[in-house]
Structures are given as structure tokens and as C-alpha cells.
Design a protein around this motif. Structure first.
Motif, PDB file in Angstrom:
ATOM      1  N   GLY A 238       0.754  -1.160  -0.072  1.00 55.25           N
ATOM      2  CA  GLY A 238      -0.073   0.168   0.227  1.00 55.25           C
ATOM      3  C   GLY A 238       0.729   1.313   0.066  1.00 55.25           C
ATOM      4  N   ASN A 239       2.097   1.240   0.148  1.00 52.56           N
ATOM      5  CA  ASN A 239       2.944   2.331   0.162  1.00 52.56           C
ATOM      6  C   ASN A 239       2.590   3.377   1.259  1.00 52.56           C
ATOM      7  N   THR A 240       2.197   3.009   2.453  1.00 51.85           N
ATOM      8  CA  THR A 240       1.868   3.722   3.318  1.00 51.85           C
ATOM      9  C   THR A 240       2.534   3.689   4.609  1.00 51.85           C
ATOM     10  N   PHE A 241       2.766   4.729   5.453  1.00 47.04           N
ATOM     11  CA  PHE A 241       3.481   4.821   6.815  1.00 47.04           C
ATOM     12  C   PHE A 241       2.793   5.649   7.553  1.00 47.04           C
ATOM     13  N   ASN A 242       2.199   4.750   8.568  1.00 43.81           N
ATOM     14  CA  ASN A 242       1.182   5.140   9.523  1.00 43.81           C
ATOM     15  C   ASN A 242       1.881   5.222  11.233  1.00 43.81           C
ATOM     16  N   ALA A 243       1.899   6.255  11.723  1.00 46.47           N
ATOM     17  CA  ALA A 243       2.434   6.291  13.171  1.00 46.47           C
ATOM     18  C   ALA A 243       1.238   6.418  14.227  1.00 46.47           C
ATOM     19  N   TYR A 244       1.288   5.727  15.154  1.00 48.35           N
ATOM     20  CA  TYR A 244       0.406   5.944  16.369  1.00 48.35           C
ATOM     21  C   TYR A 244       0.900   6.176  17.599  1.00 48.35           C
ATOM     22  N   ASP A 245       0.252   6.985  18.584  1.00 52.52           N
ATOM     23  CA  ASP A 245       0.659   7.049  19.824  1.00 52.52           C
ATOM     24  C   ASP A 245       0.404   6.195  20.914  1.00 52.52           C
ATOM     25  N   ALA A 246       0.725   6.150  22.035  1.00 50.56           N
ATOM     26  CA  ALA A 246       0.706   5.239  23.222  1.00 50.56           C
ATOM     27  C   ALA A 246      -0.761   4.832  23.046  1.00 50.56           C
ATOM     28  N   SER A 247      -1.679   5.547  22.860  1.00 56.35           N
ATOM     29  CA  SER A 247      -3.172   5.131  22.945  1.00 56.35           C
ATOM     30  C   SER A 247      -3.705   4.602  21.708  1.00 56.35           C
ATOM     31  N   GLY A 248      -2.998   4.369  20.805  1.00 49.91           N
ATOM     32  CA  GLY A 248      -3.517   3.650  19.534  1.00 49.91           C
ATOM     33  C   GLY A 248      -4.049   4.836  18.609  1.00 49.91           C
ATOM     34  N   ASN A 249      -3.761   5.947  18.733  1.00 47.63           N
ATOM     35  CA  ASN A 249      -4.474   7.058  17.876  1.00 47.63           C
ATOM     36  C   ASN A 249      -3.308   7.400  16.730  1.00 47.63           C
ATOM     37  N   LEU A 250      -3.901   7.294  15.691  1.00 44.64           N
ATOM     38  CA  LEU A 250      -3.115   7.777  14.293  1.00 44.64           C
ATOM     39  C   LEU A 250      -2.745   9.205  14.366  1.00 44.64           C
ATOM     40  N   ILE A 251      -1.536   9.414  14.580  1.00 44.35           N
ATOM     41  CA  ILE A 251      -1.119  10.852  14.664  1.00 44.35           C
ATOM     42  C   ILE A 251      -0.349  11.249  13.344  1.00 44.35           C
TER      43      ILE A 251
ATOM     44  N   HIS B  64       0.618  10.205   9.293  1.00 38.22           N
ATOM     45  CA  HIS B  64       0.482   9.513   7.913  1.00 38.22           C
ATOM     46  C   HIS B  64       1.321  10.105   6.888  1.00 38.22           C
ATOM     47  N   ALA B  65       1.903   9.083   5.903  1.00 37.17           N
ATOM     48  CA  ALA B  65       2.514   9.717   4.911  1.00 37.17           C
ATOM     49  C   ALA B  65       2.546   8.703   3.819  1.00 37.17           C
ATOM     50  N   PRO B  66       2.792   8.916   2.654  1.00 39.80           N
ATOM     51  CA  PRO B  66       3.124   7.924   1.576  1.00 39.80           C
ATOM     52  C   PRO B  66       4.396   7.441   1.514  1.00 39.80           C
ATOM     53  N   THR B  67       4.965   6.331   1.256  1.00 40.10           N
ATOM     54  CA  THR B  67       6.128   5.979   1.146  1.00 40.10           C
ATOM     55  C   THR B  67       6.653   4.978   0.224  1.00 40.10           C
ATOM     56  N   THR B  68       7.919   4.961  -0.111  1.00 37.94           N
ATOM     57  CA  THR B  68       8.253   3.808  -1.099  1.00 37.94           C
ATOM     58  C   THR B  68       9.018   2.792  -0.405  1.00 37.94           C
ATOM     59  N   LEU B  69       8.969   1.626  -0.992  1.00 40.89           N
ATOM     60  CA  LEU B  69       9.412   0.348  -0.277  1.00 40.89           C
ATOM     61  C   LEU B  69      10.196  -0.368  -1.004  1.00 40.89           C
TER      62      LEU B  69
END
Length: 420
Positions: free
Chosen positions: A289-302, A304-309
Motif C-alpha cells: 500500500g506504500n503507506t507509513f502510519n504512526a500511532y501514539d501510546a493510546s493507539g491514535n493515528l497521529i 500518515h505519509a506515503p512511502t516507497t518500499l
């Protein structure tokens, strides 16, 4: 007087010796932190292939997008709260003064940035469309930390996926298409800011050095820094856009002669992060999906960015790993043995830092040797083309992640290349 002169000479010699030791220590530190990774070092990715990928909708069939997973239950519980918020947003809609039109074909032809700001928003936004409505959406997503990579006023997969995750996070039906409700939510998050603004250039904005970057790695090794090649390239990165879009916004500007104090029309993107605030507790990266998702300690998505892998030759790791080190402005250690297309007998090379480094402006080393998250010298390729195995982000996104992540944070690779 002779004694004093001899004492001064001895003191000077000691100072020179100490400076030499300090310089040697700095060199040793740089060598120790030099990045060992297989990343693109030569020509940029194929633009034609990138264009074909721009409207590839296969990401919608990936497991991470189909399944709501554990977050679904939480989203359902929050649905009523979001509905109440939506009602409040509707009550504030008049204050936003957003005019909507339906299915009006837009373009940039003969439009000034000021006119673009005041243009009505044409919904739905999907497919191969471009114009002021797309620019506003991309800028608002960027300001909400849902990056689209290089914003250029043209829709595509990066923007659709960013909208999808924004909608899921904000209790809106996740479609990847911008409707009126989605745009209002984005505008509210952005404080209804103008999408395009006039920016007065600072000394730092136009400061060099600017260099010509050769394609040959051994010629690159001779450079003191892999700096920006032009002022326009530097300004495009500063405002998360492309050089072509800067030209479009400023058709009569000679970028090579720009000086501090002059003004430019630029996208009104989020402010650059310059200090550490490690709030990322976990990262999920979709390989297909070429996506980068980062979450905080509570599981909230804080974030998002496109990425190339990684490509099929050097696949990214299908496993959970973790961050071991974050290096800002890294040196790069070129090792031919890490590149399948390079003879192992070729000599190694040490490249100095800079935004045009193979790893961009930051290197986030992972526990898996030679793998990491990093920036790129080709932000236009992000989300569309494959790398040699690492996780590439646009430099501005990589820099932010570098300030928001710390050693020990788990990195989960999902949506493998095997059929699902």
C-alpha cells in the motif's frame, strides 16, 4: 619578552594539537554513524512508470484497508461523539464561508493564487482531476499531518490514501474521496487557513551552497556536501511541493536571482519540526500500500505519509522490527555488496550529508541490518516507485518522523507481496 613569546608559541602549538584531536574525533564519530544501506544512488525513478502508478486503485483491496481490525470497535464507540461534533461543525459552516459546487471541471489556467484561494470547492474530488480544490485539500491534509508527499494540485493515489486514513481517524466513512463533509472537517482542522500564501524570503531560505550533483557515486564522494542544486529545489522542499508547481504559482519569477526580502506565493503547509518530541509509540508500514502510519501510546493515528518500499529484488522485511538509532543529516557509506546490480568488486565510497544524499536528511536505523527509514533526493517518486529495500519518505516527512520517534519503537510491516 623572548620568554613570553616562547610561552605563547607553546600555548598556540597546544591549541593546534587539541583542535586536531577534536577534528579527528569528529571524523571518527561521523564514520561510526555512517549509514550502510542499499538505496538508490544514481538516476531518478522512471517518470512514466510513476504516472501509471498514480491512479492504481489496487490499494483498496489490501487487508489493512478492508479490515477495520481492532480500531473498528473503537470507531463505532466514537461514532455518536463524532456525529455530535459533525452537527457542531455544520453550525459553524456559515462562519467558514465555504462555497461548494458539484462536478465542475477545474484547471489552473489563467488563475492567480489569490483567485485560487477564493474559488469554490468542487466535490467530489476523485480520479484524474486538478485545480484549486485539489490544492486546498492537499494543503489541509498536510497541515493535519496526513501528508500527500509532494503536493502539486493534482489528485492521485497518495492523496486518496491520505484522505482515506483521515476519514477513518475522524469518524467519516472511509472512501478516499473528498465530499463536502470531509472538506469541511479538513478546513476546520486547518482553521480555515488560506491554502496559498505570500511568503517573504529569509536569508536562510535563499542561502547556499548550491552544487551540481553528479550521477556517479565516486564523483559524489568528492563533494563537501550533497546540498541542494538550486534555490528553487530548496524552496520546493521547504514548502512540500514540486518545482513545477512553484513555477505555476510564480510564473514571472527568476528563482536563480531571488534574494531575502522578496516574496513568493507558496503552499501554506505545516511548520517544520526542529526539536525532538517523541510521541510515536508504534509504526505500521504497508508494503504493497506504500503507506507509513504512526500511532501514539493510546493507539491514535497521529501521522500518515506515503512511502516507497523495497522492490522484488530487495524486499522490505516482512516482520516486526524496531528502531535502534536516529541520525540527523547522516553520512552515507556506499557498499557495492548491498546492490544487486553493482559488481561486488567495485570500491566503496563515503558520501557527505545533504538533502540530495541517497538517504536524504535523516536515517532511522532498524534492528534488521542495512534497513532503515530515511529521506530521499527525489520526493516526486514517493508513493509510486520502489527502492532497494528501505523505507523512503519525502525529506520533510522523514525529518518530522526523526524528531517524533525514538529507539525501541516497534515497526510492523504489513500487506506483504504475497496474494491476500
Amino acid at each position: 619578552m623572548l620568554a613570553m613569546a616562547l610561552a605563547c608559541t607553546k600555548e598556540k602549538a597546544t591549541e593546534v594539537k587539541d583542535n586536531a584531536k577534536a577534528a579527528a574525533h569528529n571524523v571518527a564519530e561521523k564514520a561510526r554513524d555512517a549509514v550502510d544501506a542499499a538505496v538508490p544512488i544514481g538516476d531518478r525513478d522512471d517518470a512514466a512508470a510513476r504516472e501509471r502508478e498514480r491512479f492504481d486503485e489496487s490499494w483498496r483491496n489490501l487487508e489493512s484497508f478492508r479490515a477495520q481490525q481492532a480500531a473498528q470497535k473503537k470507531a463505532e464507540q466514537a461514532a455518536q461523539q463524532k456525529a455530535d461534533q459533525a452537527q457542531a461543525a455544520q453550525q459553524q459552516a456559515a462562519a467558514q464561508k465555504i462555497q461548494f459546487v458539484t462536478n465542475v471541471k477545474e484547471s489552473f489556467k489563467n488563475l492567480t493564487p489569490d483567485v485560487m484561494n477564493r474559488a469554490p470547492v468542487s466535490v467530489p474530488i476523485k480520479g484524474d482531476v486538478s485545480g484549486p480544490s485539489v490544492v486546498k485539500t492537499q494543503v489541509y491534509l498536510d497541515r493535519a499531518h496526513f501528508s500527500v508527499g509532494a503536493l502539486d494540485g493534482r489528485w492521485g493515489r497518495n492523496s486518496s490514501i491520505s484522505v482515506y486514513w483521515y476519514q477513518r481517524t475522524h469518524g467519516i466513512e472511509p472512501t478516499g474521496t473528498v465530499d463536502e463533509a470531509t472538506f469541511r472537517a479538513l478546513a476546520q482542522d486547518a482553521g480555515a487557513a488560506e491554502a496559498l500564501v505570500q511568503h517573504t524570503l529569509t536569508e536562510d531560505d535563499v542561502k547556499g551552497p548550491f552544487v551540481t550533483i553528479p550521477s556517479d557515486v565516486y564523483e559524489k564522494e568528492k563533494l563537501d556536501c550533497l546540498c541542494y542544486e538550486t534555490k528553487k529545489e530548496k524552496l520546493a522542499e521547504l514548502f512540500h511541493t514540486t518545482e513545477e508547481f512553484l513555477d505555476q504559482l510564480n510564473p514571472n519569477v527568476d528563482f536563480s536571482t531571488l534574494q531575502a526580502g522578496q516574496t513568493l506565493w507558496v503552499p501554506n503547509v505545516r511548520a517544520s519540526m526542529t526539536a525532538d518530541q517523541p510521541d510515536i509509540a508504534k509504526v505500521a508500514i504497508s508494503i504493497r500500500g506504500n503507506t507509513f502510519n504512526a500511532y501514539d501510546a493510546s493507539g491514535n493515528l497521529i501521522f500518515h505519509a506515503p512511502t516507497t518500499l523495497g522492490s522484488k529484488y530487495d524486499p522490505s522485511p516482512n516482520e516486526e522490527t524496531s528502531v535502534v538509532k536516529v541520525v540527523q543529516d547522516p553520512h552515507f557509506h556506499y557498499q557495492p555488496t548491498l546492490f544487486h546490480e553493482v559488481p561486488d568488486s567495485d570500491p566503496e565510497a563515503q558520501l557527505n550529508p545533504g538533502p540530495n544524499s541517497p538517504v536524504g536528511v535523516v536515517w532511522i536505523a532498524l534492528k534488521k541490518p542495512h534497513f532503515g527509514i530515511h529521506g530521499t533526493s527525489d520526493p516526486d517518486s514517493i508513493g509510486y516507485a520502489s527502492s532497494h529495500g528501505c523505507v523512503r519518505l519525502a525529506n520533510w516527512d522523514a525529518r518530522e518522523v526523526g524528531h517524533r520517534i525514538a529507539p525501541g519503537v516497534p515497526i510492523d510491516f504489513i500487506d506483504t507481496r504475497t496474494a491476500q
